[in-house]
Design an enzyme around this catalytic site. Structure first.
Site, PDB file in Angstrom:
ATOM      1  N   ASN A  10       8.028  -5.572  -1.519  1.00  0.00           N
ATOM      2  CA  ASN A  10       8.037  -4.496  -0.535  1.00  0.00           C
ATOM      3  C   ASN A  10       6.607  -4.455  -0.003  1.00  0.00           C
ATOM      4  OD1 ASN A  10       7.987  -2.268   1.036  1.00  0.00           O
ATOM      5  ND2 ASN A  10       9.005  -0.906  -0.434  1.00  0.00           N
ATOM      6  N   ASP A  27       1.567 -15.876   5.105  1.00  0.00           N
ATOM      7  CA  ASP A  27       1.103 -17.237   4.810  1.00  0.00           C
ATOM      8  C   ASP A  27       1.036 -17.486   3.304  1.00  0.00           C
ATOM      9  OD1 ASP A  27       0.932 -17.824   7.484  1.00  0.00           O
ATOM     10  OD2 ASP A  27      -1.246 -17.640   7.616  1.00  0.00           O
ATOM     11  N   HIS A  45       4.438  -4.802   8.745  1.00  0.00           N
ATOM     12  CA  HIS A  45       4.373  -4.774  10.198  1.00  0.00           C
ATOM     13  C   HIS A  45       3.082  -5.385  10.744  1.00  0.00           C
ATOM     14  CE1 HIS A  45       7.554  -2.105   9.047  1.00  0.00           C
ATOM     15  NE2 HIS A  45       6.710  -1.236   8.529  1.00  0.00           N
ATOM     16  N   HIS A  77      12.943  -2.719   1.372  1.00  0.00           N
ATOM     17  CA  HIS A  77      12.371  -1.480   1.906  1.00  0.00           C
ATOM     18  C   HIS A  77      13.225  -0.320   1.439  1.00  0.00           C
ATOM     19  CE1 HIS A  77       9.539  -3.602   4.363  1.00  0.00           C
ATOM     20  NE2 HIS A  77      10.514  -4.429   4.694  1.00  0.00           N
ATOM     21  N   ILE A  78      12.555   0.697   0.953  1.00  0.00           N
ATOM     22  CA  ILE A  78      13.258   1.874   0.450  1.00  0.00           C
ATOM     23  C   ILE A  78      13.972   2.586   1.606  1.00  0.00           C
ATOM     24  CG2 ILE A  78      12.876   4.152  -0.605  1.00  0.00           C
ATOM     25  CD1 ILE A  78      10.425   2.812  -2.042  1.00  0.00           C
ATOM     26  N   SER A  79      13.255   2.744   2.708  1.00  0.00           N
ATOM     27  CA  SER A  79      13.838   3.404   3.879  1.00  0.00           C
ATOM     28  C   SER A  79      14.451   2.356   4.801  1.00  0.00           C
ATOM     29  CB  SER A  79      12.748   4.178   4.633  1.00  0.00           C
ATOM     30  OG  SER A  79      11.788   3.277   5.173  1.00  0.00           O
ATOM     31  N   TYR A 123      11.189   8.653   0.772  1.00  0.00           N
ATOM     32  CA  TYR A 123      11.060   7.625  -0.263  1.00  0.00           C
ATOM     33  C   TYR A 123      11.604   8.021  -1.635  1.00  0.00           C
ATOM     34  CZ  TYR A 123       8.098   5.495   3.292  1.00  0.00           C
ATOM     35  OH  TYR A 123       7.633   4.950   4.464  1.00  0.00           O
ATOM     36  N   ARG A 128       4.859  10.878  -2.390  1.00  0.00           N
ATOM     37  CA  ARG A 128       4.715  10.533  -0.986  1.00  0.00           C
ATOM     38  C   ARG A 128       6.029  10.760  -0.226  1.00  0.00           C
ATOM     39  NH1 ARG A 128       4.857   4.353   1.137  1.00  0.00           N
ATOM     40  NH2 ARG A 128       4.274   4.835   3.273  1.00  0.00           N
ATOM     41  N   GLU A 144      13.010  -9.377   0.504  1.00  0.00           N
ATOM     42  CA  GLU A 144      12.198  -8.293   1.068  1.00  0.00           C
ATOM     43  C   GLU A 144      12.951  -6.985   0.865  1.00  0.00           C
ATOM     44  OE1 GLU A 144      11.497  -8.929   5.259  1.00  0.00           O
ATOM     45  OE2 GLU A 144      10.586  -6.936   5.515  1.00  0.00           O
ATOM     46  N   ARG A 184       8.122   0.011  13.152  1.00  0.00           N
ATOM     47  CA  ARG A 184       8.556  -0.376  11.802  1.00  0.00           C
ATOM     48  C   ARG A 184       9.702  -1.393  11.822  1.00  0.00           C
ATOM     49  NH1 ARG A 184       5.915   3.186   8.224  1.00  0.00           N
ATOM     50  NH2 ARG A 184       5.532   5.161   9.244  1.00  0.00           N
ATOM     51  N   ALA A 234       3.332  -0.970   4.486  1.00  0.00           N
ATOM     52  CA  ALA A 234       2.808  -1.008   5.860  1.00  0.00           C
ATOM     53  C   ALA A 234       2.414  -2.427   6.285  1.00  0.00           C
ATOM     54  CB  ALA A 234       1.620  -0.063   5.988  1.00  0.00           C
ATOM     55  N   ARG A 276      13.699   4.051  12.127  1.00  0.00           N
ATOM     56  CA  ARG A 276      12.499   4.892  12.189  1.00  0.00           C
ATOM     57  C   ARG A 276      11.689   4.570  13.454  1.00  0.00           C
ATOM     58  NH1 ARG A 276       9.625   4.657   6.530  1.00  0.00           N
ATOM     59  NH2 ARG A 276       8.543   6.413   7.487  1.00  0.00           N
ATOM     60  N   PRO A 306       0.786  -1.225   0.000  1.00  0.00           N
ATOM     61  CA  PRO A 306       0.000   0.000   0.000  1.00  0.00           C
ATOM     62  C   PRO A 306       0.826   1.287   0.000  1.00  0.00           C
ATOM     63  CG  PRO A 306      -0.117  -1.082   2.134  1.00  0.00           C
ATOM     64  CD  PRO A 306       0.546  -2.046   1.195  1.00  0.00           C
ATOM     65  N   ASN A 307       0.283   2.255  -0.698  1.00  0.00           N
ATOM     66  CA  ASN A 307       0.845   3.620  -0.791  1.00  0.00           C
ATOM     67  C   ASN A 307       2.094   3.710  -1.651  1.00  0.00           C
ATOM     68  OD1 ASN A 307      -1.114   4.957   0.931  1.00  0.00           O
ATOM     69  ND2 ASN A 307      -0.212   3.776   2.594  1.00  0.00           N
TER      70      ASN A 307
HETATM   71  C1  DQA Z   1       8.451   0.855   3.491  1.00  0.00           C
HETATM   72  C2  DQA Z   1       8.579   1.029   5.012  1.00  0.00           C
HETATM   73  C3  DQA Z   1       7.246   0.796   5.705  1.00  0.00           C
HETATM   74  O1  DQA Z   1       7.388   0.961   7.116  1.00  0.00           O
HETATM   75  C4  DQA Z   1       6.216   1.787   5.206  1.00  0.00           C
HETATM   76  O2  DQA Z   1       4.958   1.530   5.795  1.00  0.00           O
HETATM   77  C5  DQA Z   1       6.132   1.840   3.728  1.00  0.00           C
HETATM   78  C6  DQA Z   1       7.342   1.720   2.932  1.00  0.00           C
HETATM   79  C7  DQA Z   1       9.761   1.215   2.755  1.00  0.00           C
HETATM   80  O3  DQA Z   1       9.858   0.863   1.579  1.00  0.00           O
HETATM   81  O4  DQA Z   1      10.642   1.859   3.312  1.00  0.00           O
HETATM   82  O5  DQA Z   1       5.058   2.070   3.172  1.00  0.00           O
HETATM   83  O6  DQA Z   1       8.174  -0.515   3.224  1.00  0.00           O
END
Ligand code: DQA
Length: 151
Positions: A75, A88, A81, A101-103, A24, A19, A99, A112, A78, A108, A11-12
């Site tokens: 990725n 599953d 977490h 993650h950009i950040s 990001y 964003r 896996e 997270r 959210a 943080r 999501p997002n």
């Molecule tokens: C994220 C880190 C997550 O905590 C966050 O909810 C995201 C992006 C990242 O790519 O850094 O939406 O997965």
């Protein structure tokens, strides 16, 4: 036979570029997906991408991909977490999993730093920006071709 890599975005992530760019970055998801597809196809791999803001849609996508893909990059955003359901669905697959993650999720808010995926992933790339996706793809292609060299 061409090997197939599935890339899932949670999501997002469709709002990348707009964003929180200080966290990001400025690239859009379209830019990232295009770079991944180009890199994969020039190395002879097939790569599909899917983004959803809905947990069930990501689970559906993973079920549909059952037996069809050789490696998965995710990725979960959210859902990293929160989602036992996506965990599953990933466990259905007997394939390498990376896996991304950009950040740096460990730098943080405390919530997270826990991921429902880190203990089932082959590896994790965090905190390296959008280039983390390309690094993950390179690693996945090396794993799928049994390459152990460092170049
Ligand atoms: C994220 C880190 C997550 O905590 C966050 O909810 C995201 C992006 C990242 O790519 O850094 O939406 O997965």
């Amino acid at each position: 036979m061409q090997k197939h890599i599935l890339v899932l975005h949670g999501p997002n992530l469709n709002m990348l570029g707009k964003r929180e760019p200080q966290i990001y970055g400025k690239l859009s998801l379209k830019d990232i997906d295009a770079a991944l597809k180009e890199r994969a196809s020039s190395a002879g791999f097939l790569l599909s991408t899917f983004q959803s803001n809905h947990e069930g849609a990501l689970v559906d996508c993973l079920q549909e991909a059952f037996g069809q893909v050789h490696g998965i990059l995710i990725n979960p955003a959210a859902f990293t977490h929160t989602s036992v359901a996506i965990r599953d669905a990933l466990l259905l697959h007997d394939t390498p999993l990376i896996e991304v993650h950009i950040s740096n999720i460990h730098k943080r808010e405390a919530f997270r730093s826990h991921s429902y995926f880190s203990d089932i992933a082959t590896g994790q790339i965090v905190g390296l920006g959008a280039r983390g996706y390309l690094l993950a793809l390179d690693a996945m292609m090396a794993i799928l071709t049994d390459k152990e060299d460092l170049m």
